[in-house]
Design a protein around this motif. Structure first.
Motif, PDB file in Angstrom:
ATOM      1  N   ALA A 178       8.575  14.646   4.558  1.00  0.00           N
ATOM      2  CA  ALA A 178       8.634  14.111   5.781  1.00  0.00           C
ATOM      3  C   ALA A 178       7.450  12.954   5.956  1.00  0.00           C
ATOM      4  O   ALA A 178       6.420  13.558   6.251  1.00  0.00           O
ATOM      5  N   SER A 179       7.553  11.967   5.276  1.00  0.00           N
ATOM      6  CA  SER A 179       6.527  10.998   5.340  1.00  0.00           C
ATOM      7  C   SER A 179       5.892  10.582   6.739  1.00  0.00           C
ATOM      8  O   SER A 179       6.868  10.275   7.738  1.00  0.00           O
ATOM      9  N   VAL A 180       4.748  10.523   6.905  1.00  0.00           N
ATOM     10  CA  VAL A 180       4.123  10.185   8.290  1.00  0.00           C
ATOM     11  C   VAL A 180       4.130   8.562   8.301  1.00  0.00           C
ATOM     12  O   VAL A 180       3.851   8.148   9.347  1.00  0.00           O
ATOM     13  N   ILE A 181       4.369   7.767   7.135  1.00  0.00           N
ATOM     14  CA  ILE A 181       4.260   6.515   7.071  1.00  0.00           C
ATOM     15  C   ILE A 181       5.798   5.838   7.449  1.00  0.00           C
ATOM     16  O   ILE A 181       6.700   5.938   6.484  1.00  0.00           O
ATOM     17  N   LYS A 182       5.718   4.981   8.386  1.00  0.00           N
ATOM     18  CA  LYS A 182       7.142   4.319   8.679  1.00  0.00           C
ATOM     19  C   LYS A 182       6.839   2.908   8.971  1.00  0.00           C
ATOM     20  O   LYS A 182       5.787   2.479   9.418  1.00  0.00           O
ATOM     21  N   LYS A 183       7.984   2.237   9.071  1.00  0.00           N
ATOM     22  CA  LYS A 183       7.941   0.921   9.307  1.00  0.00           C
ATOM     23  C   LYS A 183       7.526   0.594  10.922  1.00  0.00           C
ATOM     24  O   LYS A 183       7.962   1.499  11.733  1.00  0.00           O
ATOM     25  N   GLU A 184       6.855  -0.778  11.124  1.00  0.00           N
ATOM     26  CA  GLU A 184       6.514  -1.206  12.462  1.00  0.00           C
ATOM     27  C   GLU A 184       5.444  -0.370  13.145  1.00  0.00           C
ATOM     28  O   GLU A 184       4.860  -0.355  14.217  1.00  0.00           O
ATOM     29  N   GLN A 205       4.466   3.232  -7.983  1.00  0.00           N
ATOM     30  CA  GLN A 205       3.618   3.057  -9.218  1.00  0.00           C
ATOM     31  C   GLN A 205       2.908   3.921  -9.209  1.00  0.00           C
ATOM     32  O   GLN A 205       1.962   4.405  -8.447  1.00  0.00           O
ATOM     33  N   ASN A 206       2.663   4.698 -10.763  1.00  0.00           N
ATOM     34  CA  ASN A 206       1.703   5.750 -10.981  1.00  0.00           C
ATOM     35  C   ASN A 206       2.109   6.805 -10.037  1.00  0.00           C
ATOM     36  O   ASN A 206       1.023   7.687  -9.692  1.00  0.00           O
ATOM     37  N   GLY A 207       3.216   7.019  -9.697  1.00  0.00           N
ATOM     38  CA  GLY A 207       3.887   8.278  -8.833  1.00  0.00           C
ATOM     39  C   GLY A 207       3.311   8.116  -7.566  1.00  0.00           C
ATOM     40  O   GLY A 207       3.649   8.864  -6.747  1.00  0.00           O
ATOM     41  N   LEU A 208       2.975   7.005  -6.935  1.00  0.00           N
ATOM     42  CA  LEU A 208       2.387   6.697  -5.545  1.00  0.00           C
ATOM     43  C   LEU A 208       3.354   5.632  -5.254  1.00  0.00           C
ATOM     44  O   LEU A 208       3.988   4.817  -5.350  1.00  0.00           O
ATOM     45  N   ILE A 209       3.571   5.901  -3.681  1.00  0.00           N
ATOM     46  CA  ILE A 209       4.388   5.133  -2.891  1.00  0.00           C
ATOM     47  C   ILE A 209       3.745   4.022  -2.420  1.00  0.00           C
ATOM     48  O   ILE A 209       2.477   4.191  -1.816  1.00  0.00           O
ATOM     49  N   THR A 210       4.057   2.789  -2.218  1.00  0.00           N
ATOM     50  CA  THR A 210       3.359   1.332  -1.866  1.00  0.00           C
ATOM     51  C   THR A 210       3.980   0.882  -0.675  1.00  0.00           C
ATOM     52  O   THR A 210       5.054   1.011  -0.386  1.00  0.00           O
ATOM     53  N   ALA A 211       3.169   0.734   0.540  1.00  0.00           N
ATOM     54  CA  ALA A 211       3.631   0.303   1.528  1.00  0.00           C
ATOM     55  C   ALA A 211       2.804  -1.329   1.794  1.00  0.00           C
ATOM     56  O   ALA A 211       1.846  -1.389   1.261  1.00  0.00           O
ATOM     57  N   GLU A 212       3.466  -2.124   2.545  1.00  0.00           N
ATOM     58  CA  GLU A 212       3.050  -3.285   2.627  1.00  0.00           C
ATOM     59  C   GLU A 212       2.866  -3.752   4.177  1.00  0.00           C
ATOM     60  O   GLU A 212       3.588  -3.299   5.121  1.00  0.00           O
ATOM     61  N   THR A 223      -9.258 -12.774  -1.262  1.00  0.00           N
ATOM     62  CA  THR A 223      -8.078 -11.880  -1.929  1.00  0.00           C
ATOM     63  C   THR A 223      -8.471 -11.102  -3.024  1.00  0.00           C
ATOM     64  O   THR A 223      -9.462 -11.307  -3.598  1.00  0.00           O
ATOM     65  N   GLY A 224      -7.876  -9.840  -3.038  1.00  0.00           N
ATOM     66  CA  GLY A 224      -8.272  -8.822  -4.080  1.00  0.00           C
ATOM     67  C   GLY A 224      -9.369  -8.023  -3.563  1.00  0.00           C
ATOM     68  O   GLY A 224      -9.644  -6.768  -4.089  1.00  0.00           O
ATOM     69  N   SER A 225     -10.018  -7.915  -2.300  1.00  0.00           N
ATOM     70  CA  SER A 225     -10.832  -7.176  -1.455  1.00  0.00           C
ATOM     71  C   SER A 225     -10.318  -5.912  -1.292  1.00  0.00           C
ATOM     72  O   SER A 225      -8.991  -6.115  -1.005  1.00  0.00           O
ATOM     73  N   SER A 226     -11.096  -4.728  -1.293  1.00  0.00           N
ATOM     74  CA  SER A 226     -10.432  -3.469  -0.870  1.00  0.00           C
ATOM     75  C   SER A 226     -11.117  -3.367   0.569  1.00  0.00           C
ATOM     76  O   SER A 226     -12.067  -3.397   0.837  1.00  0.00           O
ATOM     77  N   VAL A 227     -10.220  -2.679   1.525  1.00  0.00           N
ATOM     78  CA  VAL A 227     -10.752  -2.542   2.839  1.00  0.00           C
ATOM     79  C   VAL A 227     -10.195  -1.023   3.385  1.00  0.00           C
ATOM     80  O   VAL A 227      -9.256  -0.572   2.951  1.00  0.00           O
ATOM     81  N   ASN A 228     -10.658  -0.533   4.142  1.00  0.00           N
ATOM     82  CA  ASN A 228     -10.385   0.596   4.770  1.00  0.00           C
ATOM     83  C   ASN A 228      -9.554   0.319   6.114  1.00  0.00           C
ATOM     84  O   ASN A 228     -10.146  -0.434   6.980  1.00  0.00           O
ATOM     85  N   ILE A 229      -8.489   0.880   5.975  1.00  0.00           N
ATOM     86  CA  ILE A 229      -7.523   0.905   7.328  1.00  0.00           C
ATOM     87  C   ILE A 229      -7.073   2.067   7.868  1.00  0.00           C
ATOM     88  O   ILE A 229      -7.412   3.268   7.064  1.00  0.00           O
ATOM     89  N   GLU A 230      -6.637   2.086   8.948  1.00  0.00           N
ATOM     90  CA  GLU A 230      -6.038   3.372   9.459  1.00  0.00           C
ATOM     91  C   GLU A 230      -4.711   2.990  10.181  1.00  0.00           C
ATOM     92  O   GLU A 230      -4.465   1.855  10.813  1.00  0.00           O
ATOM     93  N   VAL A 231      -3.519   3.861   9.918  1.00  0.00           N
ATOM     94  CA  VAL A 231      -2.472   3.563  10.084  1.00  0.00           C
ATOM     95  C   VAL A 231      -2.112   4.525  11.453  1.00  0.00           C
ATOM     96  O   VAL A 231      -2.333   5.937  11.359  1.00  0.00           O
ATOM     97  N   LEU A 232      -1.576   4.008  12.563  1.00  0.00           N
ATOM     98  CA  LEU A 232      -1.019   4.830  13.928  1.00  0.00           C
ATOM     99  C   LEU A 232      -0.038   5.402  13.484  1.00  0.00           C
ATOM    100  O   LEU A 232       1.188   4.927  13.382  1.00  0.00           O
ATOM    101  N   THR A 233       0.072   6.739  13.298  1.00  0.00           N
ATOM    102  CA  THR A 233       1.027   7.827  13.005  1.00  0.00           C
ATOM    103  C   THR A 233       1.850   8.257  14.368  1.00  0.00           C
ATOM    104  O   THR A 233       3.093   8.502  14.228  1.00  0.00           O
ATOM    105  N   ASN A 234       1.051   8.261  15.272  1.00  0.00           N
ATOM    106  CA  ASN A 234       1.600   8.932  16.476  1.00  0.00           C
ATOM    107  C   ASN A 234       0.607   8.601  17.680  1.00  0.00           C
ATOM    108  O   ASN A 234      -0.576   8.439  17.673  1.00  0.00           O
ATOM    109  N   GLU A 235       1.332   8.461  18.993  1.00  0.00           N
ATOM    110  CA  GLU A 235       0.550   8.172  19.964  1.00  0.00           C
ATOM    111  C   GLU A 235       1.358   8.855  21.432  1.00  0.00           C
ATOM    112  O   GLU A 235       2.384   8.872  21.434  1.00  0.00           O
ATOM    113  N   ALA A 236       0.532   9.443  22.276  1.00  0.00           N
ATOM    114  CA  ALA A 236       0.998  10.040  23.098  1.00  0.00           C
ATOM    115  C   ALA A 236       0.213  10.061  24.539  1.00  0.00           C
ATOM    116  O   ALA A 236      -1.202   9.939  24.474  1.00  0.00           O
TER     117      ALA A 236
END
Length: 287
Positions: A178-184, A205-212, A223-236
């Motif tokens: 039950a992945s917490v990552i979803k579209k939108e 790739q390498n057993g990992l799911i990729t999201a865009e 281009t090519g830089s790595s950055v730390n991000i946070e995905v909002l999975t829930n809000e209430a």
């Protein structure tokens, strides 16, 4: 402590990479020496702009030779036309056999076919001249120039690479049922929204799911830089209390509500929580 009304968010951190939304390598269909490179690396270009020109001496020589051949074939065709016209008149008055008229007709059609075939060859070679002009297929930016003046450009060998200068983010995560990552879902960098999850790739790739991630705000990194991000999975929204006001017991979870000079346990459900706060239901009406 009094209950506070507010909004809580659950964010999951990831390491993402900045990539170009569209990136291609341009090459030629015909081999030849690079005659001129009209652009520089990091230069912005418009769709249809000429980027590189390949030497066309050999192709132009072949076209000139075919045009000379075509002139001779046209003269031959005109002669065949006049012979057929003469034979037709002679046949009409009985001065020529039907067989000879047919032979001149076949000769005329054959020479006409040869002329048309040469015309098509010339048109094909002239069309191939367009292959020696490498143009930008879309508005973008030159990423790298791989060949320069004098280099031999082989068919299919990249001459330069370019991208559309539009950014997107890619990040990977381990697959779960039950992945917490979803579209939108919204994506943040340093508490600032920078985009949203556009798609989740169907191949791993390498057993990992990729999201865009579609970027809605420009990220001032190459281009090519790595950055730390946070995905909002829930809000209430609801009642928020400090974590240390919640009493966990074997039978259930409580807060100690204060009324009429004494505390009494009130059963609650924890909807969301972070390091210091919890969002609970139902909402206590007393401190």
């Amino acid at each position: 402590v009094k209950v506070k009304q507010g909004t809580m968010q659950s964010r999951v951190p990831f390491l993402a990479q900045i990539v170009s939304d569209k990136s291609i390598k341009l090459s030629t269909k015909l081999a030849g020496y690079v005659e001129k490179v009209f652009v520089e690396e990091a230069q912005k270009v418009k769709k249809g702009e000429v980027l590189v020109r390949i030497d066309a001496i050999e192709l132009n020589s072949n076209i000139d030779a075919l045009k000379a051949t075509l002139n001779a074939q046209r003269n031959d065709l005109e002669l065949a036309k006049s012979i057929y016209a003469r034979n037709k008149k002679l046949y009409a008055i009985g001065g020529l056999a039907k067989e000879q008229l047919d032979i001149s007709d076949v000769s005329l059609k054959s020479k006409s076919s040869i002329v048309e075939n040469t015309k098509q060859k010339i048109a094909q070679l002239e069309h191939q001249l367009s292959y020696l002009q490498i143009v930008a297929p879309f508005d973008g930016e030159i990423d790298a120039i791989l060949l320069y003046e004098g280099d031999l450009a082989a068919s299919g060998k990249a001459i330069l690479s370019m991208s559309n200068a539009k950014q997107k983010l890619l990040f990977s995560y381990a697959p779960v049922k039950a992945s917490v990552i979803k579209k939108e879902q919204d994506v943040f960098m340093e508490d600032e929204q920078v985009g949203y999850v556009k798609s989740i790739y169907t191949t791993s790739q390498n057993g990992l799911i990729t999201a865009e991630v579609t970027v809605t705000k420009e990220i001032a990194l190459p281009t090519g830089s790595s950055v730390n991000i946070e995905v909002l999975t829930n809000e209430a929204k609801g009642c928020i209390v400090p974590s240390d006001t919640v009493l966990h017991k074997k039978e259930s979870t409580f807060v100690m509500a204060y009324a009429e000079g004494k505390f009494s346990p009130t059963k609650i459900t924890i909807e969301m929580q972070d390091a210091n706060r919890m969002l609970i239901t139902p909402c206590p009406k007393t401190p």
